[in-house]
Design an enzyme around this catalytic site. Sequence first.
Site, short mmCIF file in Angstrom:
data_model
loop_
_atom_site.label_atom_id
_atom_site.label_comp_id
_atom_site.label_asym_id
_atom_site.label_seq_id
_atom_site.Cartn_x
_atom_site.Cartn_y
_atom_site.Cartn_z
N VAL A 87 35.79 -4.54 2.64
CA VAL A 87 34.64 -3.64 2.68
C VAL A 87 35.14 -2.21 2.56
CG1 VAL A 87 32.60 -2.90 3.95
CG2 VAL A 87 33.39 -5.26 4.14
N LYS B 4 31.01 -4.14 -0.49
CA LYS B 4 31.70 -5.37 -0.12
C LYS B 4 32.28 -5.98 -1.39
CE LYS B 4 30.27 -8.72 3.26
NZ LYS B 4 29.14 -9.56 3.74
N ASP C 102 24.69 -17.07 12.54
CA ASP C 102 25.89 -16.37 13.01
C ASP C 102 25.50 -15.06 13.69
OD1 ASP C 102 28.60 -16.08 13.49
OD2 ASP C 102 29.06 -15.26 11.52
N GLY D 177 38.86 -8.55 5.72
CA GLY D 177 38.68 -9.86 6.31
C GLY D 177 39.33 -10.92 5.46
N ALA D 178 39.18 -12.17 5.89
CA ALA D 178 39.79 -13.27 5.17
C ALA D 178 39.08 -13.53 3.85
CB ALA D 178 39.76 -14.53 6.03
N TYR D 179 37.88 -12.98 3.67
CA TYR D 179 37.07 -13.35 2.51
C TYR D 179 36.80 -12.18 1.58
CZ TYR D 179 36.34 -16.56 6.31
OH TYR D 179 36.55 -17.40 7.38
N GLY D 180 37.25 -11.00 1.92
CA GLY D 180 37.00 -9.86 1.07
C GLY D 180 37.32 -8.56 1.77
#
Length: 414
Positions: A43, A58, A154, A38-41
């Site tokens: 997995v 993660k 979310d 993903g854009a943030y990390g």
Amino acid sequence: MLLTPPTSPQLTTCLAPEDRLGCVLAGRLELVSILGIGAYGVVYQAVDILTNIPYAVKALPKAGLDSRQRRFQRREIALHHQASQHPNVVSLLRILDSPDCTFVVIEYCPEGDLFSNITEQGRFVGDDQLAKHAFLQILDAVQYCHSVGIYHRDLKPENILVTDQGHTVKLADFGLATTDAVTSDFGCGSTFYMSPECQQAPARPYARYAAAPNDVWSLGVILVNLTCGRNPWKKASPDDSTFRAFLRDPQFLSSILPISPELNMILRRIFECDPTKRITLQELREMIISCPRLTMNSYNTLPPSPPQTPYDYVDSLDCANMALPPSPPASPCPHQPFQSQPSEWSLFEPASKQGSSCSSLSTDSGYESELPYTDAGQRLQPPVFNFYGNVIPLHDHEKAYYTPSNFVPTVAAF
């Protein structure tokens, strides 16, 4: 109180995601494959080299984070840890630290997220009993979170993981979670699942909205996903013609969805535009338990013709644009789909899998890969991870059901 989440950082690291494959964390966990980028990390799937038990790890990067972004990263971990005391929240097991990443070890759910189970595995749609069983688990997890002062913000099928062949579901991804019962984070979450009051900030200063009723609204959209395999509208806004039709007549959903009269009544209580009058989680739980049927099981029929009056202002494409794909669900029996026109707004189309706005450092959509991996230039040799110190010795059997915890996880140090 932390204000609006900061802009998500670019995923900057000297290592490409696959360069960590083969690394052994804490002398026990070997990173064996990439589950999602993903854009943030990233997995990873990891395996305990002593027990062969699989885990998900993660990797949250440290590079490029300012102090505020680091606070949000720590908040996500702390709130997830507290929420994971509930059996229907993905367990946060350990936190490991390295010079460039924080590794969050969580339980591995090999069956993927709820979105892929609905759209690819054909589960839940057409099976009222299984859909009700799954929804009650999600509801119980959210109710527990609210009871300890955590609001997810979310909720969507991409953030719910599935195990036990669909019989167990678990809430995940607390990247947008907050402890603020009243918040000014307008537009926080995914558009399909946002309540009307969350959509856009009013012109008046110091505008706020309540976080708990917003989560309830999101649960209503998930309930439509589970039972009908589609979204009720693109956006809960008067700009959306389908939502406008619902505002004119709450019976409108029963004309475009194969829902039972009982479920239609429940959805009317959930999709109450006044958050102070919206159904509570406890009321919702009681109504779902007592609901004799969720759908009309009319998947072998054609969709109804667009109503002429009083809905002549409804864009018929808006209804078709959220329909099922041509292929019928695989379980419990090979019915024909209620709607047959595929489109970019269908729950069954990859384009409908939305990222979440206002995200701080969250690998959205469970384990699902969201961004294609691109070569990050010259490959570096994987570093030698020399973890030592204590890790959080949490295991499933230590979960205290419905027992709030104020413990904030510490990390293993170098």
